[in-house]
Scaffold this motif. Sequence first.
Motif, short mmCIF file in Angstrom:
data_model
loop_
_atom_site.label_atom_id
_atom_site.label_comp_id
_atom_site.label_asym_id
_atom_site.label_seq_id
_atom_site.Cartn_x
_atom_site.Cartn_y
_atom_site.Cartn_z
N ALA A 146 -24.64 -69.82 99.55
CA ALA A 146 -25.93 -69.12 99.59
C ALA A 146 -25.78 -67.67 99.15
O ALA A 146 -26.60 -67.15 98.38
CB ALA A 146 -26.52 -69.20 101.00
N VAL A 147 -24.72 -67.01 99.61
CA VAL A 147 -24.49 -65.62 99.21
C VAL A 147 -24.19 -65.55 97.71
O VAL A 147 -24.69 -64.67 97.00
CB VAL A 147 -23.33 -65.00 100.02
N ASP A 148 -23.38 -66.48 97.23
CA ASP A 148 -23.05 -66.51 95.80
C ASP A 148 -24.31 -66.65 94.94
O ASP A 148 -24.45 -66.00 93.89
CB ASP A 148 -22.09 -67.67 95.50
N LEU A 149 -25.23 -67.50 95.38
CA LEU A 149 -26.47 -67.71 94.62
C LEU A 149 -27.30 -66.44 94.55
O LEU A 149 -27.91 -66.14 93.51
CB LEU A 149 -27.29 -68.83 95.26
N LEU A 150 -27.35 -65.69 95.64
CA LEU A 150 -28.13 -64.45 95.66
C LEU A 150 -27.63 -63.46 94.62
O LEU A 150 -28.42 -62.70 94.04
CB LEU A 150 -28.08 -63.80 97.04
N LEU A 151 -26.33 -63.46 94.39
CA LEU A 151 -25.73 -62.45 93.51
C LEU A 151 -25.52 -62.94 92.08
O LEU A 151 -25.01 -62.21 91.24
CB LEU A 151 -24.39 -62.00 94.10
N ALA A 152 -25.90 -64.19 91.81
CA ALA A 152 -25.58 -64.79 90.51
C ALA A 152 -26.53 -64.35 89.40
O ALA A 152 -26.24 -64.56 88.22
CB ALA A 152 -25.61 -66.30 90.62
#
Length: 334
Positions: A253-259
């Motif tokens: 979820a965190v990775d998706l926010l920053l992608a």
Amino acid sequence: MMRKRIAFLAGAISFDNQSRVVDGVLKRASEMGIDVYIFTCFVNYDELEENKIGAFRIMDLPDFSTFDGVICMKNSIKYEPAARSVVNRIIKSKVPAVSIDEKINGMHYVGISDYKSQKSIVEHLINEHHLTKINYVCGILEGKEGADRYRAYRDAMAEHGIPVCDDQIYYGNYNRESGRKAVEFFAKTNMPQAIVFANDAMAIGGTERLRQYGYRVPEDIVITGFDNDELSEFCVPSLTTVDRRQQKIGETAVDLLLANEDECEIEQETQVLYRESCGCNEQSEMKLTDLRIDYQNKCLIYEEALDTLKSMQLDLTGLESIDELCGRLKKYVI
């Protein structure tokens, strides 16, 4: 340079499912130097309406436009007006957002297939253990996960030509007491060969009541759960269940926010853990010393958490703004 900030919203983060997602979010955010602000409350499924209204007002606190991203576990917010309001406010803010376990237009999505995982367990009982009289204990059917798991059970039974009667279904609410009540309900008719519970808490409660009634698991009745709660591995017998890999979901979820990508959906693989409660994979007993050490560590963690909670309760009394709240909470951030 200002550190990035993420808002995380979920109900009852003390529950294993939400807790493990939080662990994943905090782990990845720490690696990336991101601050996480958690908004949660602790409300039972059967709580009075006025209690829910008051408890979920905490979800009104964050101004999402002041955050760099938002992660929301809508399914865990067990009060529909609050859940609907949170989603609408997140979308209106136009900040990057991730929905966990439920697909929502305008947000990234990461979750699992509750349907496939639950169906795998039912088919395992039919194909590997040659069982046909399999009862089911539902969770909250208004939620996606509860509805998908129940549908998977019905489909698996239908595809194998096994009829299901109304008295084979009990409508629970995910807590241990409803697992006990389910066994009491089934005991009034003919007991099945197996009971599939929609989560581990109900399965553990049901196993407890079966033992009180003189039934052996799995010799007399097979039991399965879902979620791979912490207790599922250590209860007697160990519980056949589904590992949802929630920590990985939090990290993703965190990775998706920053992608910086367009709206995308990620469905993560689960793992069905076949253990003693269905007659598979007998486990060697833990040494008594190991159990005592494990119990001691948990007691110490619990006592420290209680002390911190009491201190926070006093420290946060009387605050009037989100800025005051965030400033005061910094001293409690690990």
